[in-house]
Scaffold this active site. Structure first.
Site, short mmCIF file in Angstrom:
data_model
loop_
_atom_site.label_atom_id
_atom_site.label_comp_id
_atom_site.label_asym_id
_atom_site.label_seq_id
_atom_site.Cartn_x
_atom_site.Cartn_y
_atom_site.Cartn_z
N LYS A 44 -9.03 -39.08 -33.72
CA LYS A 44 -9.85 -40.18 -31.88
C LYS A 44 -9.94 -38.96 -31.15
O LYS A 44 -8.81 -37.63 -31.12
CB LYS A 44 -8.43 -40.28 -31.69
CG LYS A 44 -8.78 -41.64 -30.69
CD LYS A 44 -7.01 -42.41 -30.14
CE LYS A 44 -7.59 -42.99 -29.08
NZ LYS A 44 -6.22 -44.07 -28.54
N SER A 119 -7.92 -48.39 -27.70
CA SER A 119 -8.87 -47.54 -27.09
C SER A 119 -8.95 -46.92 -28.65
O SER A 119 -9.72 -45.55 -28.00
CB SER A 119 -7.60 -46.63 -26.32
OG SER A 119 -6.60 -46.20 -26.79
N SER A 143 -3.43 -50.26 -28.90
CA SER A 143 -4.78 -49.15 -29.53
C SER A 143 -5.18 -48.74 -30.62
O SER A 143 -6.07 -48.21 -30.99
CB SER A 143 -4.92 -47.69 -27.74
OG SER A 143 -4.67 -48.49 -27.25
#
Length: 228
Positions: A44, A119, A143
Site C-alpha cells: 500500500k 482505503s 480499510s
C-alpha cells in the site's frame, strides 16, 4: 506483466519498486529460504520503501523520498518476499473509496462501474484482478476489510500493535489513537493470510521493533478450526 495489465484496466498501481529484480537474483544465491521465498508482494502507498515516496494521496508529500524501508518491508524481505509495486489509496486514507488528485480513481476489477473500496483499494483491485497474489494493506476502521469485501477477497486486520507500523504515516496520526491502526495481509484465501502472519511474527520483527510484543504466530490455534 499481470500487474501492468490489471492497472491499465483499473488504475491500481502507482509505483514500481526498483531493485526487486536484483533482490530476486540475490535470493537464488541464498542457502536459507524464508517462509515467503520468491513471492511477489504488493504494498500500500503509505508503507515506506527505500527510494520511494509515501504520498498518502497528497501533493505535499511527493518530494519526500524515503531513506529506509519500513520495518514490515524489511521483515518481508528477510522472509524471501519480493515487494514489487505500491498501490493506490484515497487522499489522506480517510475514505471508503479509492481516488486522489495525483493518481486518479481506482476501479473495481469485478465491475468497472463500482468502487474497490478503501482505503486499501489499490491492493484490493490488484489482487482481485490477478496482478498480485499477496498484498499488505492497513486498517483503522475498515480499510482492509472493506476492499476485501468489495473485491471478493480475504483480509485481516490484526490486533493492535501486533505488527510493527514503524515508520509509516500512522506514527504521525495522533487523532486516531482511540482506534489502533494496523497493517495486515490481503489475499484470495485464508491460508495465504495465515502464512503471511506466520512469516511476519518472527524474531526479525521483534528485533527491529522492540515495541511489538514478541509473541509468535500460534499455528495450533489456527488448526483447531475455531473462528479466527
Amino acid at each position: 506483466g499481470e500487474a501492468l495489465e490489471v492497472t491499465r484496466e483499473v488504475n491500481c498501481v502507482i509505483d514500481f519498486i526498483h531493485g526487486c529484480e536484483d533482490q530476486l537474483q540475490n535470493l537464488k544465491k541464498q542457502k536459507e529460504k524464508g517462509l515467503l521465498y520468491g513471492i511477489p508482494i504488493s504494498i500500500k502507498d503509505h508503507i515506506n520503501c527505500k527510494g520511494h515516496v509515501s504520498s498518502g494521496g497528497m501533493v505535499k508529500f511527493l518530494g519526500q523520498v524515503k531513506e529506509e524501508d519500513s520495518v514490515i518491508v524489511q521483515v518481508l524481505k528477510s522472509q524471501g518476499a519480493i515487494p514489487f509495486v505500491k498501490t493506490n489509496i484515497p487522499q489522506t486514507m480517510i475514505n471508503y473509496d479509492c481516488s486522489n488528485l495525483i493518481f486518479g480513481q481506482t476501479l473495481n476489477p469485478l465491475n468497472h462501474q463500482k468502487s474497490p473500496g478503501g482505503s486499501s483499494g489499490g491492493e484490493g483491485a490488484l489482487i482481485a484482478g490477478g496482478g498480485s497474489i499477496l498484498g499488505i494493506g492497513s486498517d483503522v476502521a475498515g480499510s482492509i476489510r472493506l476492499p476485501s469485501s468489495f473485491c471478493g477477497l480475504c483480509g485481516l486486520k490484526p490486533t493492535g500493535n501486533r505488527i510493527s507500523t514503524s515508520p509509516s504515516a500512522y506514527n504521525n496520526r495522533t487523532f486516531v489513537l482511540a482506534v489502533t491502526g494496523m497493517m495486515g495481509p490481503m489475499a484470495r484465501d485464508v491460508d495465504s493470510l495465515a502464512l503471511c502472519m506466520k512469516a511476519l511474527l518472527c524474531e526479525e520483527m521483534f528485533r527491529l521493533d522492540p515495541t511489538v510484543p514478541p509473541i509468535p504466530f500460534d499455528e495450533e490455534v489456527r488448526l483447531r478450526g475455531n473462528p479466527m
